[in-house]
Scaffold this motif. Structure first.
Motif, PDB file in Angstrom:
ATOM      1  N   ASN A  57       0.825  -1.211   0.000  1.00 40.36           N
ATOM      2  CA  ASN A  57       0.000   0.000   0.000  1.00 40.36           C
ATOM      3  C   ASN A  57       0.864   1.268   0.000  1.00 40.36           C
ATOM      4  O   ASN A  57       0.685   2.172   0.825  1.00 40.36           O
ATOM      5  N   ASP A  58       1.815   1.300  -0.921  1.00 35.37           N
ATOM      6  CA  ASP A  58       2.689   2.464  -1.158  1.00 35.37           C
ATOM      7  C   ASP A  58       3.684   2.751  -0.040  1.00 35.37           C
ATOM      8  O   ASP A  58       4.278   3.822  -0.007  1.00 35.37           O
TER       9      ASP A  58
ATOM     10  N   MET B  56       4.107   6.149  -4.183  1.00 39.36           N
ATOM     11  CA  MET B  56       5.029   5.649  -3.154  1.00 39.36           C
ATOM     12  C   MET B  56       6.158   6.649  -2.907  1.00 39.36           C
ATOM     13  O   MET B  56       6.582   6.844  -1.771  1.00 39.36           O
ATOM     14  N   THR B  57       6.624   7.301  -3.961  1.00 37.75           N
ATOM     15  CA  THR B  57       7.745   8.239  -3.840  1.00 37.75           C
ATOM     16  C   THR B  57       7.425   9.368  -2.858  1.00 37.75           C
ATOM     17  O   THR B  57       8.198   9.645  -1.940  1.00 37.75           O
ATOM     18  N   GLU B  58       6.283  10.021  -3.072  1.00 36.72           N
ATOM     19  CA  GLU B  58       5.917  11.146  -2.224  1.00 36.72           C
ATOM     20  C   GLU B  58       5.757  10.702  -0.770  1.00 36.72           C
ATOM     21  O   GLU B  58       6.156  11.413   0.155  1.00 36.72           O
ATOM     22  N   LYS B  59       5.158   9.525  -0.585  1.00 39.45           N
ATOM     23  CA  LYS B  59       4.978   9.009   0.780  1.00 39.45           C
ATOM     24  C   LYS B  59       6.322   8.754   1.445  1.00 39.45           C
ATOM     25  O   LYS B  59       6.535   9.099   2.614  1.00 39.45           O
ATOM     26  N   ALA B  60       7.237   8.126   0.703  1.00 42.11           N
ATOM     27  CA  ALA B  60       8.550   7.786   1.265  1.00 42.11           C
ATOM     28  C   ALA B  60       9.321   9.045   1.632  1.00 42.11           C
ATOM     29  O   ALA B  60       9.935   9.125   2.705  1.00 42.11           O
ATOM     30  N   LEU B  61       9.288  10.052   0.754  1.00 38.11           N
ATOM     31  CA  LEU B  61      10.018  11.295   1.040  1.00 38.11           C
ATOM     32  C   LEU B  61       9.367  12.040   2.204  1.00 38.11           C
ATOM     33  O   LEU B  61      10.053  12.622   3.051  1.00 38.11           O
ATOM     34  N   GLY B  62       8.040  12.020   2.256  1.00 39.94           N
ATOM     35  CA  GLY B  62       7.334  12.673   3.356  1.00 39.94           C
ATOM     36  C   GLY B  62       7.698  12.054   4.700  1.00 39.94           C
ATOM     37  O   GLY B  62       7.869  12.741   5.707  1.00 39.94           O
ATOM     38  N   ARG B 110      22.298  15.924   5.680  1.00 37.57           N
ATOM     39  CA  ARG B 110      22.998  14.660   5.414  1.00 37.57           C
ATOM     40  C   ARG B 110      22.099  13.452   5.689  1.00 37.57           C
ATOM     41  O   ARG B 110      22.088  12.484   4.937  1.00 37.57           O
ATOM     42  N   PHE B 111      21.357  13.545   6.777  1.00 40.32           N
ATOM     43  CA  PHE B 111      20.416  12.478   7.134  1.00 40.32           C
ATOM     44  C   PHE B 111      19.401  12.244   6.011  1.00 40.32           C
ATOM     45  O   PHE B 111      19.150  11.099   5.603  1.00 40.32           O
ATOM     46  N   VAL B 112      18.816  13.329   5.514  1.00 46.74           N
ATOM     47  CA  VAL B 112      17.798  13.200   4.468  1.00 46.74           C
ATOM     48  C   VAL B 112      18.396  12.554   3.223  1.00 46.74           C
ATOM     49  O   VAL B 112      17.789  11.658   2.624  1.00 46.74           O
ATOM     50  N   MET B 113      19.599  12.966   2.843  1.00 44.18           N
ATOM     51  CA  MET B 113      20.220  12.349   1.659  1.00 44.18           C
ATOM     52  C   MET B 113      20.526  10.873   1.892  1.00 44.18           C
ATOM     53  O   MET B 113      20.298  10.037   1.021  1.00 44.18           O
ATOM     54  N   ASP B 114      21.048  10.547   3.066  1.00 42.29           N
ATOM     55  CA  ASP B 114      21.374   9.152   3.359  1.00 42.29           C
ATOM     56  C   ASP B 114      20.128   8.271   3.329  1.00 42.29           C
ATOM     57  O   ASP B 114      20.157   7.143   2.824  1.00 42.29           O
ATOM     58  N   TYR B 115      19.023   8.786   3.861  1.00 40.31           N
ATOM     59  CA  TYR B 115      17.784   8.010   3.863  1.00 40.31           C
ATOM     60  C   TYR B 115      17.162   7.962   2.469  1.00 40.31           C
ATOM     61  O   TYR B 115      16.631   6.933   2.055  1.00 40.31           O
ATOM     62  N   LEU B 116      17.238   9.077   1.762  1.00 46.38           N
ATOM     63  CA  LEU B 116      16.677   9.119   0.404  1.00 46.38           C
ATOM     64  C   LEU B 116      17.346   8.062  -0.480  1.00 46.38           C
ATOM     65  O   LEU B 116      16.692   7.377  -1.270  1.00 46.38           O
TER      66      LEU B 116
END
Lengths: 82, 151
Positions: A57-58, B56-62, B110-116
């Motif tokens: 679910n995404d 999924m992309t927007e959710k993951a980045l959010g 740095r954290f955001v890039m590492d997780y991204l």
């Protein structure tokens, strides 16, 4: 019903970007669904890769994520953005 | 705090300047820009196609933004990631973090890039003289993300 999506290299290897499968109550978790797909043989063995990633679910999840009728599941190789 | 996924090119300087606009409480802005290189893994790269998983992309980045906000006192945090066809030299990704003081801004960026790199559904396919090839994930990227601990 389960809606499946395949991304990037998996999509190309399988020649398929999405499909729908009738719900099977034996699918307790995402790993069970993957086993069903692996049983198709041939190109589907790509889903046996150790670094396979998946989402339910995404949202990215582990293979032991519980599965329910109506879920959307995606399988994809290690992400390489940034 | 915004997430943008777009095909269009962007101006990293303008993104950086926009981060501290109209907020005089911001004392530190840190920005990261990732570019397409013309060489990777022993081969010249003529360009690349960046695939992603819409939704999924927007959710993951959010989710990454929410986690960064929980860890540091941020005043602004931006993620901008391009998809589609990209040429060598073009910016792919911008992450900007703004805070009252530098430590939070440096660390959050740095954290955001590492997780991204390890938790956002993007995939690069490079064009080389021998044809197109999918870029494979690196163990060093996994290690960089793990450094921040599970959260």
């Amino acid at each position: 019903m389960i809606r499946l999506q395949y991304f990037a290299r998996y999509r190309e290897t399988l020649g398929l970007d999405s499909e729908q499968l009738e719900w099977n109550p034996a699918w307790g978790q995402v790993a069970d669904l993957r086993d069903t797909l692996l049983a198709r043989g041939g190109a589907w063995q790509v889903l046996a890769e150790q670094n396979l990633m998946c989402a339910r679910n995404d949202e990215m999840c582990a293979l032991d994520e519980p599965l329910a009728d109506g879920d959307e599941v995606a399988f994809f190789p290690t992400v390489t953005g940034g | 705090m915004t997430v943008r996924v777009q095909q269009a090119a962007f101006d990293p300087g303008a993104e950086l300047n926009a981060l501290h606009a109209a907020n005089l409480g911001i004392g530190a802005v840190v920005g990261f820009v990732g570019y397409v290189r013309d060489f990777n893994d022993g081969q010249e790269v003529a360009g690349m196609l960046l695939e992603h998983a819409p939704g999924m992309t927007e959710k993951a980045l959010g989710k990454i933004i929410v986690e960064a906000e929980q860890r540091w006192p941020l005043l602004r945090l931006e993620i901008l990631h391009r998809v589609g066809r990209l040429e060598p030299g073009e910016p792919i990704v911008f992450v900007g973090a703004a805070s009252a003081h530098r430590e939070a801004a440096f660390d959050a960026c740095r954290f955001v890039m590492d997780y991204l790199k390890t938790r956002a559904p993007f995939w690069k396919k490079e064009d080389t003289a021998e044809g197109a090839r999918w870029v494979e994930g690196r163990a060093s990227d996994q290690a960089a993300a793990q450094r921040w601990g599970e959260g």
